[in-house]
Enzyme design. Structure first.
Site, PDB file in Angstrom:
ATOM      1  N   ASN A 187      13.537  -3.519  -7.652  1.00 21.66           N
ATOM      2  CA  ASN A 187      12.265  -3.927  -8.261  1.00 21.66           C
ATOM      3  C   ASN A 187      11.144  -2.972  -7.836  1.00 21.66           C
ATOM      4  OD1 ASN A 187      12.721  -6.809  -9.452  1.00 21.66           O
ATOM      5  ND2 ASN A 187      13.719  -6.865  -7.454  1.00 21.66           N
ATOM      6  N   ASP A 229      19.973  -2.979  -2.644  1.00 20.45           N
ATOM      7  CA  ASP A 229      19.019  -4.100  -2.624  1.00 20.45           C
ATOM      8  C   ASP A 229      19.780  -5.369  -2.248  1.00 20.45           C
ATOM      9  OD1 ASP A 229      16.971  -6.119  -3.538  1.00 20.45           O
ATOM     10  OD2 ASP A 229      16.006  -4.306  -4.291  1.00 20.45           O
ATOM     11  N   ASP A 276      21.487  -5.703   2.580  1.00 20.61           N
ATOM     12  CA  ASP A 276      20.380  -6.426   3.214  1.00 20.61           C
ATOM     13  C   ASP A 276      19.974  -5.644   4.459  1.00 20.61           C
ATOM     14  OD1 ASP A 276      18.669  -8.085   4.559  1.00 20.61           O
ATOM     15  OD2 ASP A 276      19.978  -9.855   4.494  1.00 20.61           O
ATOM     16  N   SER A 323       2.400   1.117   4.388  1.00 16.69           N
ATOM     17  CA  SER A 323       1.279   0.467   3.679  1.00 16.69           C
ATOM     18  C   SER A 323      -0.018   0.928   4.343  1.00 16.69           C
ATOM     19  CB  SER A 323       1.407  -1.051   3.823  1.00 16.69           C
ATOM     20  OG  SER A 323       0.205  -1.676   3.424  1.00 16.69           O
ATOM     21  N   TYR A 357       2.637  -7.801   9.682  1.00 18.65           N
ATOM     22  CA  TYR A 357       3.041  -6.827   8.660  1.00 18.65           C
ATOM     23  C   TYR A 357       2.432  -5.461   8.996  1.00 18.65           C
ATOM     24  CZ  TYR A 357       3.124  -4.784   3.882  1.00 18.65           C
ATOM     25  OH  TYR A 357       3.294  -3.971   2.784  1.00 18.65           O
ATOM     26  N   VAL A 398      -0.597  -1.982  -4.997  1.00 18.08           N
ATOM     27  CA  VAL A 398       0.205  -1.488  -6.123  1.00 18.08           C
ATOM     28  C   VAL A 398       0.593  -2.664  -7.015  1.00 18.08           C
ATOM     29  CG1 VAL A 398       2.289  -0.224  -6.783  1.00 18.08           C
ATOM     30  CG2 VAL A 398       1.126   0.343  -4.642  1.00 18.08           C
ATOM     31  N   THR A 438       2.754  -4.705  -8.545  1.00 17.41           N
ATOM     32  CA  THR A 438       4.161  -5.137  -8.634  1.00 17.41           C
ATOM     33  C   THR A 438       4.170  -6.662  -8.630  1.00 17.41           C
ATOM     34  OG1 THR A 438       4.559  -5.291  -6.257  1.00 17.41           O
ATOM     35  CG2 THR A 438       4.917  -3.119  -7.264  1.00 17.41           C
TER      36      THR A 438
HETATM   37  N1  NAD Z   1       2.845  -3.854  -3.907  1.00 18.73           N
HETATM   38  C1  NAD Z   1       1.925  -3.480  -3.015  1.00 18.73           C
HETATM   39  O1  NAD Z   1       0.701  -3.709  -3.216  1.00 18.73           O
HETATM   40  C2  NAD Z   1       2.340  -2.724  -1.770  1.00 18.73           C
HETATM   41  C3  NAD Z   1       1.317  -2.099  -1.025  1.00 18.73           C
HETATM   42  C4  NAD Z   1       1.655  -1.387   0.110  1.00 18.73           C
HETATM   43  C5  NAD Z   1       2.975  -1.312   0.515  1.00 18.73           C
HETATM   44  N2  NAD Z   1       3.952  -1.940  -0.196  1.00 18.73           N
HETATM   45  C6  NAD Z   1       5.321  -1.813   0.290  1.00 18.73           C
HETATM   46  O2  NAD Z   1       6.115  -1.267  -0.720  1.00 18.73           O
HETATM   47  C7  NAD Z   1       7.458  -1.731  -0.602  1.00 18.73           C
HETATM   48  C8  NAD Z   1       7.947  -2.271  -1.943  1.00 18.73           C
HETATM   49  O3  NAD Z   1       7.096  -3.309  -2.351  1.00 18.73           O
HETATM   50  P1  NAD Z   1       7.010  -3.800  -3.874  1.00 18.73           P
HETATM   51  O4  NAD Z   1       5.612  -4.191  -4.108  1.00 18.73           O
HETATM   52  O5  NAD Z   1       7.697  -2.834  -4.761  1.00 18.73           O
HETATM   53  O6  NAD Z   1       7.865  -5.156  -3.758  1.00 18.73           O
HETATM   54  P2  NAD Z   1       8.980  -5.781  -4.726  1.00 18.73           P
HETATM   55  O7  NAD Z   1       9.156  -7.182  -4.250  1.00 18.73           O
HETATM   56  O8  NAD Z   1       8.647  -5.549  -6.150  1.00 18.73           O
HETATM   57  O9  NAD Z   1      10.270  -4.930  -4.365  1.00 18.73           O
HETATM   58  C9  NAD Z   1      10.837  -4.993  -3.090  1.00 18.73           C
HETATM   59  C10 NAD Z   1      12.334  -4.876  -3.227  1.00 18.73           C
HETATM   60  O10 NAD Z   1      12.886  -4.907  -1.908  1.00 18.73           O
HETATM   61  C11 NAD Z   1      13.990  -5.796  -1.922  1.00 18.73           C
HETATM   62  N3  NAD Z   1      14.181  -6.343  -0.580  1.00 18.73           N
HETATM   63  C12 NAD Z   1      13.396  -7.234   0.077  1.00 18.73           C
HETATM   64  N4  NAD Z   1      13.947  -7.555   1.259  1.00 18.73           N
HETATM   65  C13 NAD Z   1      15.103  -6.842   1.351  1.00 18.73           C
HETATM   66  C14 NAD Z   1      16.116  -6.757   2.318  1.00 18.73           C
HETATM   67  N5  NAD Z   1      16.091  -7.512   3.436  1.00 18.73           N
HETATM   68  N6  NAD Z   1      17.148  -5.910   2.109  1.00 18.73           N
HETATM   69  C15 NAD Z   1      17.210  -5.178   0.971  1.00 18.73           C
HETATM   70  N7  NAD Z   1      16.301  -5.241  -0.006  1.00 18.73           N
HETATM   71  C16 NAD Z   1      15.257  -6.067   0.182  1.00 18.73           C
HETATM   72  C17 NAD Z   1      13.627  -6.869  -2.933  1.00 18.73           C
HETATM   73  O11 NAD Z   1      14.783  -7.566  -3.410  1.00 18.73           O
HETATM   74  C18 NAD Z   1      12.957  -6.031  -4.006  1.00 18.73           C
HETATM   75  O12 NAD Z   1      13.883  -5.546  -4.956  1.00 18.73           O
HETATM   76  C19 NAD Z   1       7.458  -2.749   0.529  1.00 18.73           C
HETATM   77  O13 NAD Z   1       7.911  -2.121   1.709  1.00 18.73           O
HETATM   78  C20 NAD Z   1       5.999  -3.128   0.649  1.00 18.73           C
HETATM   79  O14 NAD Z   1       5.668  -3.543   1.954  1.00 18.73           O
HETATM   80  C21 NAD Z   1       3.662  -2.649  -1.344  1.00 18.73           C
END
Ligand code: NAD
Length: 253
Positions: free
Chosen positions: A15, A36, A59, A139, A151, A184, A186
């Protein structure tokens, strides 16, 4: 075609940012291992990409699961060139004084130890690659105070982890870097309607990020274009961390 014939393992690729990164790597010729713990999301993306894509149940909080996923890549392809670590996330927290150890441990385990587990498992393969690179997604929470202390502390730890590994494994010609995104668009924001619209104002470039904005930076650091960059944390944040000029403008206007 920066990833032509490269084997690239991407966690959290089912995702959001991870999926955008997998699409870009694949579009640039890479063979992508979509790792994933949401196996149906990984399968869906692997079907979308077709050839050169492999869905892996992985995982990052479980050592055996990570080791098995890397082993599958080893037996399928015999090598691994780039490791991209996107899996992570935060969780709703009570006020700081009410935060239980267990919740802290879960977030540190997912966001920091999870990255270490993947690197540890992949290192022997990366050491055999002539073009190895590791990129972890952190992040802006790891670089400044945005609340969510557990976090933020876990993400901050990634910057120091890559610095150490960059120096330790420089002689192996492996680069280690971090990308630190701002907000971001998402699914993680879906439960807070209107939040992305409200957050826009804090971004000098006038918008929140799209997953593709982060994928572009990750792919740069994972590619040969960045072959002399290692041990850095790159904010990809629309200017959010550039400085508090707007506060001063408001205070003196
Ligand atoms: N979206 C934001 O605003 C944002 C901002 C800064 C940082 N991030 C970081 O970016 C990364 C991705 O975030 P996103 O917004 O795309 O989230 P998302 O939920 O869309 O995607 C995260 C993916 O990681 C997988 N995942 C979660 N736990 C897992 C595990 N234990 N083992 C394997 N896979 C696992 C989920 O199934 C998912 O497919 C994360 O590390 C998040 O902390 C996101």
């Amino acid at each position: 075609m920066r990833f032509d014939d490269q084997v690239v393992f991407i966690t959290g690729a089912g995702n959001g940012i991870g999926a955008a990164t997998a699409r870009r790597v694949h579009g640039e010729g890479g063979i992508v291992a979509i790792a994933d713990h949401d196996h149906s999301a990984a399968e869906r993306l692997a079907r979308e990409l077709g050839v050169r894509a492999l869905a892996l149940n992985c995982d990052v909080t479980d050592r055996a699961s990570v080791d098995a996923a890397i082993d599958t890549v080893r037996s399928r392809h015999g090598r691994l060139d780039q490791l991209i670590l996107v899996a992570g996330g935060s969780a709703p927290m009570p006020g700081f004084a009410e935060q239980e150890d267990q919740l802290w441990q879960q977030l540190i385990d997912l966001n920091l130890v999870g990255v270490m587990r993947c690197i540890r498992a992949a290192l022997p393969l990366l050491q055999q690659s002539p073009r190895a690179a590791v990129v972890a997604v952190s992040s802006v929470n790891g670089l400044a105070a945005f609340g969510e202390e557990s976090y933020g502390a876990a993400k901050a730890g990634l910057s120091n982890l890559v610095r150490n590994l960059a120096v330790r494994h420089g002689p192996d010609k492996i680069t280690f870097n971090v990308v630190a995104p701002g907000t971001v668009r998402t699914r993680v924001w879906d439960h807070q309607p209107g939040s992305l619209q409200r957050l826009r104002q804090f971004y000098p470039l006038g918008r929140v990020g799209e997953p593709e904005d982060i994928a572009a930076a990750v792919c740069f650091l994972a590619s040969d274009d960045a072959r002399w960059i290692t041990g850095v944390t790159l904010p990809v944040d629309g200017g959010a961390l550039a400085g508090p000029l707007q506060w001063f403008d408001r205070a003196f206007s």
